[in-house]
Structure formats: C-alpha cells, structure tokens
Design an enzyme around this catalytic site. Structure first.
Site, mmCIF file in Angstrom:
data_model
loop_
_atom_site.group_PDB
_atom_site.id
_atom_site.type_symbol
_atom_site.label_atom_id
_atom_site.label_comp_id
_atom_site.label_asym_id
_atom_site.label_seq_id
_atom_site.Cartn_x
_atom_site.Cartn_y
_atom_site.Cartn_z
ATOM 1 N N ASN A 1 -23.183 -13.053 33.635
ATOM 2 C CA ASN A 1 -22.215 -13.576 32.669
ATOM 3 C C ASN A 1 -22.948 -14.450 31.664
ATOM 4 O OD1 ASN A 1 -22.322 -15.266 35.288
ATOM 5 N ND2 ASN A 1 -21.571 -16.727 33.766
ATOM 6 N N MET B 1 -26.959 -20.741 41.619
ATOM 7 C CA MET B 1 -26.724 -21.661 42.740
ATOM 8 C C MET B 1 -27.636 -21.415 43.944
ATOM 9 S SD MET B 1 -22.598 -21.469 42.529
ATOM 10 C CE MET B 1 -21.770 -21.467 40.935
ATOM 11 N N SER B 2 -28.791 -20.851 43.709
ATOM 12 C CA SER B 2 -29.666 -20.533 44.854
ATOM 13 C C SER B 2 -31.128 -20.640 44.428
ATOM 14 C CB SER B 2 -29.363 -19.112 45.342
ATOM 15 O OG SER B 2 -29.702 -18.169 44.344
ATOM 16 N N ALA C 1 -27.951 -13.676 41.196
ATOM 17 C CA ALA C 1 -27.031 -13.493 40.079
ATOM 18 C C ALA C 1 -26.999 -14.822 39.347
ATOM 19 C CB ALA C 1 -25.652 -13.155 40.611
ATOM 20 N N HIS D 1 -26.346 -20.663 50.970
ATOM 21 C CA HIS D 1 -26.254 -21.542 49.799
ATOM 22 C C HIS D 1 -25.864 -22.952 50.235
ATOM 23 C CE1 HIS D 1 -25.237 -17.444 48.474
ATOM 24 N NE2 HIS D 1 -25.843 -17.755 47.344
ATOM 25 N N TYR E 1 -23.834 -24.755 48.635
ATOM 26 C CA TYR E 1 -22.390 -24.956 48.424
ATOM 27 C C TYR E 1 -21.549 -24.477 49.608
ATOM 28 C CZ TYR E 1 -22.025 -19.995 46.931
ATOM 29 O OH TYR E 1 -22.073 -18.626 46.874
ATOM 30 N N GLU E 2 -22.144 -23.670 50.483
ATOM 31 C CA GLU E 2 -21.410 -23.235 51.682
ATOM 32 C C GLU E 2 -21.322 -24.363 52.709
ATOM 33 O OE1 GLU E 2 -22.330 -19.021 53.067
ATOM 34 O OE2 GLU E 2 -23.983 -19.407 51.677
ATOM 35 N N HIS F 1 -15.830 -14.122 40.280
ATOM 36 C CA HIS F 1 -16.857 -13.740 41.257
ATOM 37 C C HIS F 1 -16.927 -12.216 41.377
ATOM 38 C CE1 HIS F 1 -19.684 -14.127 44.523
ATOM 39 N NE2 HIS F 1 -18.925 -13.360 45.281
ATOM 40 N N HIS G 1 -22.258 -10.841 50.179
ATOM 41 C CA HIS G 1 -23.483 -11.135 50.938
ATOM 42 C C HIS G 1 -23.239 -10.669 52.368
ATOM 43 C CE1 HIS G 1 -25.929 -13.883 48.365
ATOM 44 N NE2 HIS G 1 -24.787 -14.025 47.746
ATOM 45 N N SER H 1 -26.287 -12.026 45.274
ATOM 46 C CA SER H 1 -24.916 -11.478 45.264
ATOM 47 C C SER H 1 -24.884 -10.114 44.578
ATOM 48 C CB SER H 1 -23.971 -12.377 44.450
ATOM 49 O OG SER H 1 -23.896 -13.638 45.008
HETATM 50 N N1 HPA Z 1 -23.276 -20.479 36.744
HETATM 51 C C1 HPA Z 1 -23.805 -20.744 37.952
HETATM 52 N N2 HPA Z 1 -24.092 -19.798 38.839
HETATM 53 C C2 HPA Z 1 -23.843 -18.528 38.512
HETATM 54 C C3 HPA Z 1 -23.296 -18.186 37.264
HETATM 55 C C4 HPA Z 1 -22.992 -19.214 36.342
HETATM 56 O O1 HPA Z 1 -22.511 -18.986 35.217
HETATM 57 N N3 HPA Z 1 -23.168 -16.827 37.257
HETATM 58 C C5 HPA Z 1 -23.640 -16.383 38.450
HETATM 59 N N4 HPA Z 1 -24.039 -17.405 39.207
#
Ligand code: HPA
Length: 275
Positions: free
Chosen positions: A241, A217-218, A119, A89, A91-92, A253, A67, A36
């Site tokens: 973050n 998440m990837s 990310a 992903h 989650y998609e 996001h 993306h 991302s």
């Molecule tokens: N958690 C999970 N996935 C992420 C995060 C997070 O804090 N930041 C970017 N992708």
C-alpha cells in the site's frame, strides 16, 4: 522464550533445536522468513518436510491471518533451505527476544544466512502498490531491542556493529538475478515500527523525513539478532500500500495479503535463485 519455564533462553533454544534435529533429515545454511501473504514461496520447495510450530518445544505460535505457523526444510535447486511460514510480531504481544527465538534455535543448527521478506507500506512517493524493494538499510523504531538483557549474550556479542546489516555482496547478486529474470527492483530503507495501528499523516512525513522508503511491523528485530550471530542477511519488502495513496486506495489487511500474494510470485522466483 517461555517466561514460566525454569530453563534459560539458551536451554530452551537447545531443546527446540534438539527436537528439530530429531525429526528432520537435512541441514541448511539459509533461512527464508516469509512475510504476510508470501506463503506461496513454499511451492518452490522440493522434498519439503513440515514441522508445525506447535510441535517444537518453546516455539511461539503465530496468531496473524495470512501467517501459517510452519517451519519447513526443503530443497531448492539441490540445496536444503529452511523456510518459516509465519513469523512473530511484537504487536502480537511477544517480547522482542521471543520474536527472534526461531533464529536463535536455527543458529544452534548451523544457520549462516537469512533472507527476510515482509509486507510494507510505501513511504517513498515514487513507489507503487506491488513494487518489490530490496532493503538496503533500516531504521529501528521499536521501543526495545531483541538483544536487551543478558540472555542474548549466549548467542553473540553485546554491541554488534550495524553499519552494514544487509550484505552488499548478496544485494549485488539479487540485483543481477532480478535483471536476468526481468523483475524490477526498488531499493531503500525500511522503517520498523511496532504497529498494529497504522501511521498518522504526521508520522508518515516524519518517517519520510528520517530517510525511510517503506514502513512495516517486523524484520528489524530479526535482522539485529542475525547480525549479532554473524549471519549474512538479505531483505525484501513488498509494497502492499502507499502510505499516502495516489489514487485514494483504502488500506485493509485483506488487501495487504492480496497484493503480497500477487507480487510475491515474482519475489518467490528471485529468492529461489538466491538461496
Ligand atoms: N504501515 C505499517 N506496516 C505495514 C503497512 C503500513 O502501511 N503496510 C503493510 N505493513
């Protein structure tokens, strides 16, 4: 893979590979998957040929903002590399074997190495927003595995070794190139989770206790598939973050994409030296 198709996973990958071969002029040993906000990397490419995911038979389509959904073949310092701008992903709604379909396809075209980026949230309290982390190992918290089922065995062995999924030689090279470029690198273990909900405080403490330094998440499914196919792998996280913020920063996001875009410029230069 498309579950409605009568073709097997391998046959679908063969059709996709055949299409890519029919529209591109070069071959490449290395694929870079951009996380991302890391799409700026494509500026490093010369003579880029762009293939939209939509045009490739059986390719999934990326649905996430930040993306873009393009496979590119271009030159960096005279060498051809593949670049995926936009990944898939869990989650998609994709199955894990679908998320790794592009790697399956490119393996049929002779792919030998994978550089993944993502990310991620920082679990390690020493990490700050904007840090770059070399992934030295990972913890798989996905509920399934990209190699589950018999289709995966058309691409490699049933029980691949995962004791060193990230190439030590490539990690050493990344550290030395980063030093030369004046880029400071963190190192650590990436925890791969499904998302898309973020972590509770208890989960953050749990992942930290397990030994995680960053969570995202990837990446883990792709690295497993690459390892099964005998590819060399290198991975980077951009810490977008802090899971437990030091300064009360809030998570969104948009801010993930913004931080990734800024820190991505450093990463871009570094990856260009490593392909
Ligand atoms: N958690 C999970 N996935 C992420 C995060 C997070 O804090 N930041 C970017 N992708």
């Amino acid at each position: 893979m498309h579950y409605t198709s009568k073709l097997t996973y391998l046959e679908q990958a063969q059709q996709a590979a055949g299409y890519i071969q029919s529209v591109t002029k070069g071959e490449a040993d290395v694929l870079v998957i951009l996380g991302s906000g890391l799409g700026g990397f494509v500026n490093e490419l010369e003579e880029a040929q762009v293939i939209s995911y939509q045009s490739i038979p059986f390719f999934p389509i990326s649905t996430v903002e930040g993306h873009s959904g393009q496979l590119m073949l271009g030159k960096i310092k005279g060498k051809f590399v593949w670049v995926m701008s936009g990944r898939f992903h869990y989650y998609e709604g994709y199955e894990l074997e679908e998320t790794v379909f592009p790697l399956r396809v490119l393996s049929l075209l002779g792919l030998k190495g994978l550089i993944v980026s993502n990310a991620a949230g920082g679990l390690n309290p020493d990490f700050s927003v904007g840090d770059l982390m070399l992934i030295t190992d990972h913890i798989d918290k996905f509920p399934s595995n990209a190699l589950r089922g018999k289709d995966a065995m058309d691409f490699g062995i049933r029980f691949p070794d995962m004791s060193e999924p990230y190439s030590q030689a490539w990690i050493a090279q990344a550290k030395s190139e980063a030093l030369g470029l004046g880029i400071s690198l963190r190192e650590g273990t990436y925890v791969g989770v499904t998302g898309p909900s973020l972590e509770t405080k208890a989960e953050i403490n749990y992942y930290r206790t397990l030994g995680g330094d960053a969570v995202g998440m990837s990446t883990v499914p792709e690295v497993i598939a690459a390892q099964q196919m005998g590819m060399k792998v290198l991975g980077f996280s951009v810490i977008t973050n802090e899971c437990i913020p030091k300064n009360n920063q809030s998570f969104s996001h948009d801010s993930v994409v913004e931080v990734a875009q800024q820190a991505g410029r450093k990463l871009q230069k570094l990856i260009a030296c490593l392909v």
